[in-house]
Design a protein around this motif. Structure first.
Motif, short mmCIF file in Angstrom:
data_model
loop_
_atom_site.label_atom_id
_atom_site.label_comp_id
_atom_site.label_asym_id
_atom_site.label_seq_id
_atom_site.Cartn_x
_atom_site.Cartn_y
_atom_site.Cartn_z
N ASP A 64 0.85 -1.19 0.00
CA ASP A 64 0.00 0.00 0.00
C ASP A 64 0.89 1.24 0.00
O ASP A 64 1.92 1.28 0.68
CB ASP A 64 -0.88 -0.01 1.26
CG ASP A 64 -1.80 1.18 1.32
OD1 ASP A 64 -2.82 1.18 0.61
OD2 ASP A 64 -1.51 2.11 2.10
N ARG A 65 0.49 2.23 -0.78
CA ARG A 65 1.21 3.51 -0.78
C ARG A 65 0.21 4.62 -1.10
O ARG A 65 -0.39 4.63 -2.18
CB ARG A 65 2.34 3.52 -1.79
CG ARG A 65 3.15 4.82 -1.73
CD ARG A 65 4.34 4.79 -2.63
NE ARG A 65 3.92 5.08 -3.99
CZ ARG A 65 4.65 4.83 -5.06
NH1 ARG A 65 5.81 4.25 -4.96
NH2 ARG A 65 4.20 5.16 -6.25
N GLY A 71 6.76 6.42 0.55
CA GLY A 71 6.93 5.24 1.39
C GLY A 71 5.88 4.17 1.15
O GLY A 71 4.69 4.46 1.07
N GLU A 72 6.35 2.93 1.02
CA GLU A 72 5.45 1.80 0.89
C GLU A 72 5.17 1.19 2.25
O GLU A 72 6.01 1.22 3.15
CB GLU A 72 6.02 0.72 -0.03
CG GLU A 72 5.88 1.02 -1.50
CD GLU A 72 7.09 1.74 -2.07
OE1 GLU A 72 8.12 1.77 -1.39
OE2 GLU A 72 6.98 2.28 -3.17
N TRP A 73 3.99 0.65 2.38
CA TRP A 73 3.56 -0.03 3.59
C TRP A 73 3.10 -1.44 3.24
O TRP A 73 2.63 -1.67 2.13
CB TRP A 73 2.39 0.72 4.23
CG TRP A 73 2.76 2.09 4.70
CD1 TRP A 73 2.76 3.23 3.95
CD2 TRP A 73 3.18 2.46 6.00
NE1 TRP A 73 3.16 4.30 4.72
CE2 TRP A 73 3.43 3.84 5.99
CE3 TRP A 73 3.37 1.75 7.19
CZ2 TRP A 73 3.86 4.53 7.10
CZ3 TRP A 73 3.80 2.44 8.30
CH2 TRP A 73 4.04 3.81 8.26
N ARG A 75 0.21 -3.80 4.54
CA ARG A 75 -0.97 -3.79 5.41
C ARG A 75 -1.45 -5.21 5.63
O ARG A 75 -1.52 -6.01 4.70
CB ARG A 75 -2.07 -2.93 4.78
CG ARG A 75 -1.65 -1.46 4.84
CD ARG A 75 -2.63 -0.52 4.23
NE ARG A 75 -4.01 -0.76 4.57
CZ ARG A 75 -5.02 -0.14 3.98
NH1 ARG A 75 -4.80 0.75 3.03
NH2 ARG A 75 -6.26 -0.39 4.33
N ALA A 87 -0.13 -1.85 9.91
CA ALA A 87 0.48 -1.21 8.75
C ALA A 87 1.96 -1.07 9.10
O ALA A 87 2.32 -0.40 10.08
CB ALA A 87 -0.14 0.16 8.48
N LEU A 88 2.80 -1.76 8.33
CA LEU A 88 4.23 -1.81 8.62
C LEU A 88 5.04 -1.32 7.43
O LEU A 88 4.68 -1.59 6.28
CB LEU A 88 4.65 -3.26 8.92
CG LEU A 88 3.91 -3.99 10.02
CD1 LEU A 88 4.17 -5.48 9.94
CD2 LEU A 88 4.33 -3.45 11.36
N THR A 89 6.14 -0.63 7.71
CA THR A 89 7.07 -0.28 6.63
C THR A 89 7.78 -1.56 6.19
O THR A 89 7.78 -2.57 6.91
CB THR A 89 8.11 0.73 7.11
OG1 THR A 89 8.88 0.14 8.16
CG2 THR A 89 7.46 2.04 7.58
N THR A 93 8.69 -4.76 8.51
CA THR A 93 8.20 -6.09 8.15
C THR A 93 9.34 -7.09 8.14
O THR A 93 9.21 -8.20 8.66
CB THR A 93 7.50 -6.06 6.78
OG1 THR A 93 6.43 -5.11 6.83
CG2 THR A 93 6.95 -7.42 6.42
#
Length: 109
Positions: A64-65, A71-73, A75, A87-89, A93
């Motif tokens: 997710d971004r 920054g990408e996440w 989820r 929701a983690l970077t 992760t």
């Protein structure tokens, strides 16, 4: 599914984006999302008491971004409730996976 673009997008979709973008998307929905991976988890109470108390929860995991963000996440969310929601970077992760691997190795001995 081929992602579509809309006039509100600030930049081109990343290669992993599978979300259709529409002109009338709500501002909170203006984001890039990768294909969802569906997983069924058995989760317990806090603190866990016994495996017989576990309940099954379907979760989805996807990239997710928010549009315009660098920054990408990752989820991780329940499909039907808020039982699981993270929701983690990407670096967070990787660290979580590393720690989970250590703990799994400890209980597998």
């Amino acid at each position: 599914m081929e992602p579509t673009t809309s006039s509100w997008t600030d930049s081109a979709c990343p290669s992993w984006c599978a979300r259709a973008h529409r002109l009338n998307d709500h501002p909170e929905d203006r984001r890039h999302q990768g294909p969802a991976q569906l997983v069924t988890l058995s989760i317990g109470s806090t603190p866990p008491t016994d495996t017989k108390d576990a309940m099954s929860v379907d979760i989805v995991i996807h990239a997710d971004r928010p549009d315009g963000s660098a920054g990408e996440w990752l989820r991780i969310e329940s499909t039907e409730s808020t039982d699981v929601r993270l929701a983690l970077t990407a670096p967070a992760t990787r660290e979580l996976i590393r720690a989970l691997h250590i703990v799994l190795e400890q209980i597998s001995r």
